[in-house]
Design a protein around this motif. Structure first.
Motif, short mmCIF file in Angstrom:
data_model
loop_
_atom_site.label_atom_id
_atom_site.label_comp_id
_atom_site.label_asym_id
_atom_site.label_seq_id
_atom_site.Cartn_x
_atom_site.Cartn_y
_atom_site.Cartn_z
N ASN A 173 64.53 -34.75 -96.47
CA ASN A 173 63.96 -35.64 -97.47
C ASN A 173 64.59 -37.02 -97.34
O ASN A 173 65.74 -37.24 -97.75
N ILE A 174 63.83 -37.95 -96.74
CA ILE A 174 64.40 -39.28 -96.46
C ILE A 174 64.30 -40.21 -97.66
O ILE A 174 64.87 -41.30 -97.63
N LEU A 230 68.27 -42.98 -88.69
CA LEU A 230 67.02 -42.23 -88.50
C LEU A 230 65.89 -43.10 -87.94
O LEU A 230 64.91 -42.59 -87.42
N ARG A 231 66.03 -44.41 -88.04
CA ARG A 231 64.92 -45.30 -87.69
C ARG A 231 64.55 -45.25 -86.22
O ARG A 231 63.43 -45.61 -85.85
N LYS A 232 65.44 -44.80 -85.35
CA LYS A 232 65.07 -44.70 -83.94
C LYS A 232 63.97 -43.67 -83.72
O LYS A 232 63.25 -43.74 -82.72
N ASP A 233 63.82 -42.72 -84.66
CA ASP A 233 62.78 -41.70 -84.55
C ASP A 233 61.50 -42.09 -85.28
O ASP A 233 60.48 -41.41 -85.14
N LEU A 265 70.00 -52.28 -78.62
CA LEU A 265 71.36 -52.67 -79.00
C LEU A 265 71.84 -51.91 -80.24
O LEU A 265 73.01 -51.56 -80.35
N VAL A 266 70.91 -51.64 -81.16
CA VAL A 266 71.27 -50.97 -82.41
C VAL A 266 71.42 -49.48 -82.23
O VAL A 266 72.35 -48.86 -82.76
N HIS A 267 70.51 -48.85 -81.47
CA HIS A 267 70.42 -47.39 -81.46
C HIS A 267 70.82 -46.71 -80.16
O HIS A 267 70.81 -45.48 -80.08
N SER A 268 71.13 -47.47 -79.11
CA SER A 268 71.49 -46.83 -77.84
C SER A 268 72.85 -47.31 -77.37
O SER A 268 73.39 -48.30 -77.88
N GLU A 269 73.39 -46.62 -76.39
CA GLU A 269 74.68 -46.99 -75.82
C GLU A 269 74.51 -47.50 -74.39
O GLU A 269 75.43 -47.42 -73.58
N LEU A 270 73.35 -48.01 -74.07
CA LEU A 270 73.09 -48.52 -72.73
C LEU A 270 73.87 -49.81 -72.49
O LEU A 270 74.01 -50.64 -73.39
N ASN A 313 63.22 -46.71 -78.19
CA ASN A 313 64.17 -45.62 -78.40
C ASN A 313 63.51 -44.25 -78.43
O ASN A 313 64.04 -43.32 -79.04
N ASN A 314 62.35 -44.12 -77.79
CA ASN A 314 61.64 -42.83 -77.73
C ASN A 314 61.43 -42.21 -79.11
O ASN A 314 61.93 -41.12 -79.40
N PRO A 315 60.70 -42.90 -80.00
CA PRO A 315 60.50 -42.36 -81.35
C PRO A 315 59.60 -41.14 -81.34
O PRO A 315 58.89 -40.86 -80.36
#
Length: 322
Positions: free
Chosen positions: A79-80, A91-94, A121-126, A172-174
């Motif tokens: 429940n978001i 959760l926003r990357k999904d 930059l926000v959701h990955s470690e690349l 981010n592959n949502p």
């Protein structure tokens, strides 16, 4: 059995109306009023209705871009609606969105590379090189070239800008993408290209879409199921073939009768609605549609109809089917 990825129960979004010298609350606009539906993994759910019916507000409330007033929003059984800002950020990357206006949704001061790199930059470690390679891959996926990464939004056409917006949403592959009228600002020929691209991406990456639009022909082309909204509420929901072949709600019947027909010898009967859409700040009692419904009964003015299943997977909010 299909697996629900999103369940919306009793979603409400009210905006305060303030007035007077001290700005006190004098009323509220019921932009979304008790909306419930599910979205299955891998499907495209279309949402249609007139301007101001609450389609975009529903989509933004699901993503918590605006906080809902009430209701439950379950994404993958979580429940978001009650999550904190930090929990929501993770959760926003999904869950992503494609905006309506490809001109306003891209920062004119940023290059395409910087626009698409922000979610990475926000959701990955690349690292830097990995991000550049990912941006190149995304541009190619949406039909652009690697050299476009160094350009600015004003150097692209409307359709190309929307492709950039789609690439940003895919970064981010949502799992779920809400498409807020993504082709309404584009030429008809470009609309078909973007729609075909979105269908291809759905199949290639197992995406789930909520596709918000007011163009019924576009929704019929791309959707698996279609929900019809009126004055902040859902009035009908079923699969697209059932909706277009056998609409049950009088409002849906009126909407479909207004769709232009290419055959000049085929002149279908038009359902002409009287009056204007009521204000969401003071909606009618009973059924919200009774002030314009050609078949309204006394009960319609007094009791709001329940949104219920009247046939297999065909939901309608109307007293005529009681």
């Amino acid at each position: 059995m299909p697996t629900p990825i999103l369940e919306v129960n009793g979603l409400k979004k009210y905006f305060d109306v303030r007035g007077g010298v001290f700005g006190r609350k004098v009323g509220e606009v019921k932009a979304v009023d008790d909306v419930s539906f599910t979205v299955n993994e891998g499907e495209i759910l279309g949402i249609v209705g007139e301007s101001g019916c609450g389609k975009s507000t529903t989509g933004k409330s699901i993503l918590r871009l605006i906080d809902p007033t009430d209701g439950e929003i379950k994404f993958e059984d979580q429940n978001i609606a009650d999550l904190s800002a930090e929990e929501m950020r993770k959760l926003r990357k999904d869950m992503q969105i494609i905006f309506q206006d490809p001109y306003a949704s891209l920062n004119p001061r940023h290059t395409v590379e910087k626009i698409i790199s922000e979610p990475l930059l926000v959701h990955s470690e690349l690292n830097h090189e990995e991000r550049k390679e990912r941006i190149k891959e995304l541009l190619e996926v949406v039909g652009l070239r690697a050299e476009h990464a160094s350009r600015y939004p004003h150097q692209f056409s409307g359709g190309q800008r929307q492709r950039i917006g789609i690439a940003r949403a895919l970064a981010n592959n949502p799992k779920l993408i809400i498409c807020d009228e993504p082709v309404s600002a584009l030429d008809v020929s470009v609309q078909s290209q973007i729609l075909n691209l979105m269908e291809k991406l759905r199949n290639d990456f197992n995406l789930t879409y909520i596709f918000i639009a007011h163009d019924l022909s576009v929704v019929k082309h791309i959707s698996d199921r279609v929900g019809v909204m009126y004055l902040g509420g859902m009035v009908e929901l079923t699969n697209k073939d059932e909706l277009y072949d056998n609409p049950m709600h009088p409002y849906t019947q009126a909407l479909l009768s207004a769709v232009p027909v290419a055959d000049p010898d085929n002149r279908p009967d038009r359902v002409i609605l009287e009056g204007d859409v009521p204000s969401p700040s003071s909606p009618p009692s009973g059924c919200p549609f009774h002030t314009r419904c050609p078949m309204a009964m006394d009960i319609c003015k007094e009791i709001k109809p329940e949104f219920r299943e009247v046939r297999d997977q065909h939901f309608v909010a109307c007293h005529l089917y009681d």
